[in-house]
Each structure stands twice: as structure tokens, then as C-alpha cells.
Design a protein around this motif. Structure first.
Motif, PDB file in Angstrom:
ATOM      1  N   MET A 215       0.856  -1.024   0.135  1.00  0.00           N
ATOM      2  CA  MET A 215      -0.005   0.061   0.072  1.00  0.00           C
ATOM      3  C   MET A 215       0.941   1.315   0.079  1.00  0.00           C
ATOM      4  SD  MET A 215      -2.278   1.308   3.407  1.00  0.00           S
ATOM      5  CE  MET A 215      -3.125  -0.458   3.580  1.00  0.00           C
TER       6      MET A 215
ATOM      7  N   VAL B  36       1.036   5.319   0.452  1.00  0.00           N
ATOM      8  CA  VAL B  36       0.225   6.519   0.833  1.00  0.00           C
ATOM      9  C   VAL B  36       1.147   7.528   0.884  1.00  0.00           C
ATOM     10  CG1 VAL B  36      -1.267   5.148   2.121  1.00  0.00           C
ATOM     11  CG2 VAL B  36       0.737   5.947   3.342  1.00  0.00           C
TER      12      VAL B  36
ATOM     13  N   LEU C  39      -2.775   2.859   9.599  1.00  0.00           N
ATOM     14  CA  LEU C  39      -1.228   2.370   8.978  1.00  0.00           C
ATOM     15  C   LEU C  39      -0.545   1.120   9.716  1.00  0.00           C
ATOM     16  CD1 LEU C  39      -0.364   5.561   6.956  1.00  0.00           C
ATOM     17  CD2 LEU C  39      -1.642   3.561   5.838  1.00  0.00           C
TER      18      LEU C  39
ATOM     19  N   ASP D  36       0.597  -6.127   6.052  1.00  0.00           N
ATOM     20  CA  ASP D  36       0.733  -5.450   5.048  1.00  0.00           C
ATOM     21  C   ASP D  36       1.914  -4.484   4.683  1.00  0.00           C
ATOM     22  OD1 ASP D  36      -1.685  -6.640   4.693  1.00  0.00           O
ATOM     23  OD2 ASP D  36      -2.779  -4.715   5.035  1.00  0.00           O
TER      24      ASP D  36
ATOM     25  N   VAL E 222       3.370  -1.152   4.185  1.00  0.00           N
ATOM     26  CA  VAL E 222       3.103   0.003   3.791  1.00  0.00           C
ATOM     27  C   VAL E 222       4.197   0.917   3.663  1.00  0.00           C
ATOM     28  CG1 VAL E 222       2.107   2.125   5.312  1.00  0.00           C
ATOM     29  CG2 VAL E 222       1.395  -0.498   5.688  1.00  0.00           C
TER      30      VAL E 222
END
Length: 76
Positions: free
Chosen positions: A1, A3, A15, A23, A25
Motif C-alpha cells: 500500500m 500512501v 497504517l 501489509d 506500507v
């Protein structure tokens, strides 16, 4: 992901939960990846690892008199 920085500031708690869940990040600055948010994996401290090297006497927790304390610290 991936951001951006502004979103990361406003959604940091979410997050962190995502990173702890496994995940990936990545936080970007001006659209370019800058940092990766990863969970800290602490090593577990296992008590008793060196227990076999320590010998105790049955009365180890009783108060010592003067002679005992001098003998245990090596004073004659």
C-alpha cells in the motif's frame, strides 16, 4: 500500500495496524516512495536459560549473620 505523507499523518493508527498485520506500507513524499513502515519484532527474553549454571542453598533467602556475610564475600 502506497500512501502520501499527508494521508499518513492523518491515518497513522490505521497504517500501523496494517503494517502489524503484515501489509506492506510505504509512505511517499511528493509521489516518490520515502520510507517503509514495518513492525518491530522484539526478541523474547527467556528466563532460566542459564539456570544450570547457578547453584543455590536451601536457606538462600534467610538473613545472614555477620560470619555468613563475611564468608560469602570473601572477607576473613
Amino acid at each position: 500500500m502506497l500512501v502520501n505523507m499527508h494521508e499518513a499523518k492523518s491515518q497513522l493508527s490505521k497504517l500501523i495496524v496494517a503494517a502489524e498485520a503484515g501489509d506492506e506500507v510505504i509512505i511517499a513524499r511528493r509521489g516518490k516512495p520515502a520510507v517503509r513502515l514495518v513492525p518491530v519484532r522484539l526478541k523474547k527474553f527467556r528466563l532460566g536459560r542459564l539456570a544450570h549454571l547457578v547453584e543455590t542453598v536451601p536457606n538462600f533467602d534467610e538473613p545472614m549473620d555477620g560470619a555468613d556475610s563475611a564468608r560469602r564475600v570473601g572477607v576473613s
